[in-house]
Design an enzyme around this catalytic site. Structure first.
Site, PDB file in Angstrom:
ATOM      1  N   SER A 118      47.662  56.991  87.678  1.00 16.70           N
ATOM      2  CA  SER A 118      47.172  55.893  86.776  1.00 16.70           C
ATOM      3  C   SER A 118      45.759  55.318  86.285  1.00 16.70           C
ATOM      4  O   SER A 118      45.542  54.911  86.038  1.00 16.70           O
ATOM      5  CB  SER A 118      48.681  55.425  86.561  1.00 16.70           C
ATOM      6  OG  SER A 118      48.901  54.780  87.465  1.00 16.70           O
TER       7      SER A 118
ATOM      8  N   ASP B 225      58.155  54.335  94.382  1.00 19.04           N
ATOM      9  CA  ASP B 225      57.584  54.949  93.512  1.00 19.04           C
ATOM     10  C   ASP B 225      58.126  56.084  93.360  1.00 19.04           C
ATOM     11  O   ASP B 225      57.783  56.914  94.745  1.00 19.04           O
ATOM     12  CB  ASP B 225      55.862  55.018  92.907  1.00 19.04           C
ATOM     13  CG  ASP B 225      55.284  56.071  91.624  1.00 19.04           C
ATOM     14  OD1 ASP B 225      56.065  56.769  90.564  1.00 19.04           O
ATOM     15  OD2 ASP B 225      54.577  56.115  91.666  1.00 19.04           O
TER      16      ASP B 225
ATOM     17  N   ASP C 127      52.183  58.037  98.596  1.00 25.10           N
ATOM     18  CA  ASP C 127      50.884  57.542  98.339  1.00 25.10           C
ATOM     19  C   ASP C 127      52.009  55.715  98.426  1.00 25.10           C
ATOM     20  O   ASP C 127      53.096  55.576  98.842  1.00 25.10           O
ATOM     21  CB  ASP C 127      51.692  56.342  97.229  1.00 25.10           C
ATOM     22  CG  ASP C 127      50.636  55.807  95.818  1.00 25.10           C
ATOM     23  OD1 ASP C 127      50.873  55.483  95.620  1.00 25.10           O
ATOM     24  OD2 ASP C 127      49.735  56.681  94.839  1.00 25.10           O
TER      25      ASP C 127
END
Length: 454
Positions: free
Chosen positions: A148, A298, A317
């Protein structure tokens, strides 16, 4: 980062991708154009229904496949906060969103279009100057991943280090406040979220979270913190975390060691190791929250890789890492224990301390909230292996949530700390079901219970 061959610069520059709107004005115009097209579609569809003798509701006109696709396409093209705010709203409403809109957010969780090479080069030159290529002996212009707020490229430094570079889309950080305001306005005007739903606490939190995620210096610090915490983790040898290279990093570019591996879903499809790997992921979540007080919130499948040769899990991440205070951890543990024991009184007290029942809507829906929470910990009550692949727990939670969604005035936003944590937990449940795994979650719960010092 998935293993791939790095092309020597300057050849093999990819020309594909859509340019990311980088200025606040261009991003506003982009959303404004979408609103106009939605209004036009509503007028056309409404006329058709009236001509057929029907009096359509506004939601029937909004949630057409064509309109839903336009919203998803626009947010995916803008990326950045425009995509993230949709994802965060879906975390809140979750099972209470209309299926059509849920499909939009499902797509945004995994969709991201790459920026063209010309725009990529402008970001590199802004950060490293016109001679940026002198840093590397190899640089792959084709991204190995896109998300994103940035995309990832493989490179080899002059000193031989093989690194992964996460490069941020231009304009993302500068447009966070305006992007979020514009998207929320669009979703409200479109009727996708009810006017009565107070999402200001969520929006405020979303801005802070996105500003942290878009500062790659901060993500680098998160990576270092997680690596340090994991040194004491008993199962450290089963994990691989990238090394952080601050000498090749900036606010817009994050440099890490390149870690090879296969996408989790591909590597573990029908593989016997999938149960052990999913058990490790659940164990890591309990350790992150109840030991470290530091959770990667996430749960995207793309944030993990698997190395079949070493049988190790690669963690990728670290942008959405969130800290939790000892008081929150203690109160949340009390809520879990009460939910496992199906003690409604104690669960209500624990959730009250967490800030769950601060609105009239939340109080009105208290029995449903308690029921959802107790249902969500079903795997922790199960003696032995819990089969996520054959469980209908997600459907049952959905049905409870829908009993609230029928009355938009009854919607409410949970406390942000809980919201982000539940995002991770729900994501892991879905991941476990998607991989068709069986996990003894209760054994992890009991082990944690023995180690708690509250």
């Amino acid at each position: 980062m998935q293993s791939s061959r790095s092309d020597k610069h300057p050849v093999s520059r990819t020309r594909s991708g859509k340019k990311v709107p980088s200025s606040r004005f261009s991003r506003l115009v982009s959303l404004g154009g979408l609103a106009s097209r939605l209004a036009g579609n509503i007028a056309v569809e409404g006329s058709k229904k009236v001509a057929q003798g029907h009096r359509p509701r506004i939601n029937e006109l909004l949630l057409t496949p064509n309109n839903v696709k336009k919203v998803a396409d626009k947010l995916a093209t803008m990326r950045g906060a425009a995509m993230k705010v949709g994802q965060l709203i879906s975390m809140d409403a979750g099972t209470m969103l209309p299926p059509e809109l849920s499909a939009v957010f499902d797509r945004l969780r995994s969709d991201g279009e790459v920026m063209p090479a010309t725009q990529l080069i402008s970001v590199l030159e802004k950060n490293w100057g016109a001679d940026w290529q002198s840093r590397f002996t190899q640089f792959s212009f084709k991204p190995i991943a896109a998300a994103s707020i940035g995309q990832v490229h493989s490179a080899v430094c002059q000193d031989g280090r093989h690194i992964a570079l996460k490069i941020q889309y231009p304009g993302v950080r500068e447009s966070i406040d305006s992007d979020i305001a514009n998207v929320v306005m669009l979703l409200r005007l479109s009727g996708f979220i009810p006017k009565s739903l107070d999402i200001e606490p969520l929006i405020t939190e979303a801005k802070e979270q996105l500003k942290a995620e878009s500062d790659y210096w901060v993500e680098g610090e998160h990576l270092e913190s997680v690596r340090h915490k994991l040194e004491s983790y008993p199962r450290r040898d089963e994990l691989i975390t990238p090394l952080y290279y601050p000498d090749q990093s900036s606010r817009d570019i994050l440099a890490m060691s390149f870690e090879s591996g296969e996408p989790l879903e591909q590597a573990l499809a029908n593989a016997p190791q999938r149960h052990q790997i999913m058990e490790l992921i659940f164990d890591l979540l309990f350790t992150e929250l109840f030991d470290f007080g530091l959770v990667q919130t996430d749960p995207n499948l793309a944030n993990y890789l698997y190395q079949p040769d070493t049988q190790k899990l690669v963690l990728l991440d670290f942008g959405a890492v969130r800290s939790y205070t000892p008081d929150f951890v203690r109160d949340y543990w009390s809520a879990i224990e009460a939910a496992v024991e199906e003690d409604e009184e104690q669960l209500a007290a624990a959730l009250g301390k967490l800030g769950f029942f601060n609105t009239s809507a939340a109080v009105a829906n208290k029995p449903i909230i308690l029921a959802i929470f107790m249902l969500a910990v079903e795997p922790l009550r199960c003696e032995g292996m819990y089969s996520f692949g054959s469980s209908n727990i997600a459907l049952r939670i959905h049905e409870l949530g829908m009993s609230i969604s029928k009355d938009p005035d009854a919607w409410h936003t949970p406390p942000p700390d809980v919201l982000f944590l539940h995002r991770k937990m729900a994501g892991l449940y879905l991941m476990a079901a998607r991989l068709d795994t069986q996990v003894n979650v209760r054994s992890i719960f009991l082990k944690t219970q023995r180690q708690m010092n509250f």
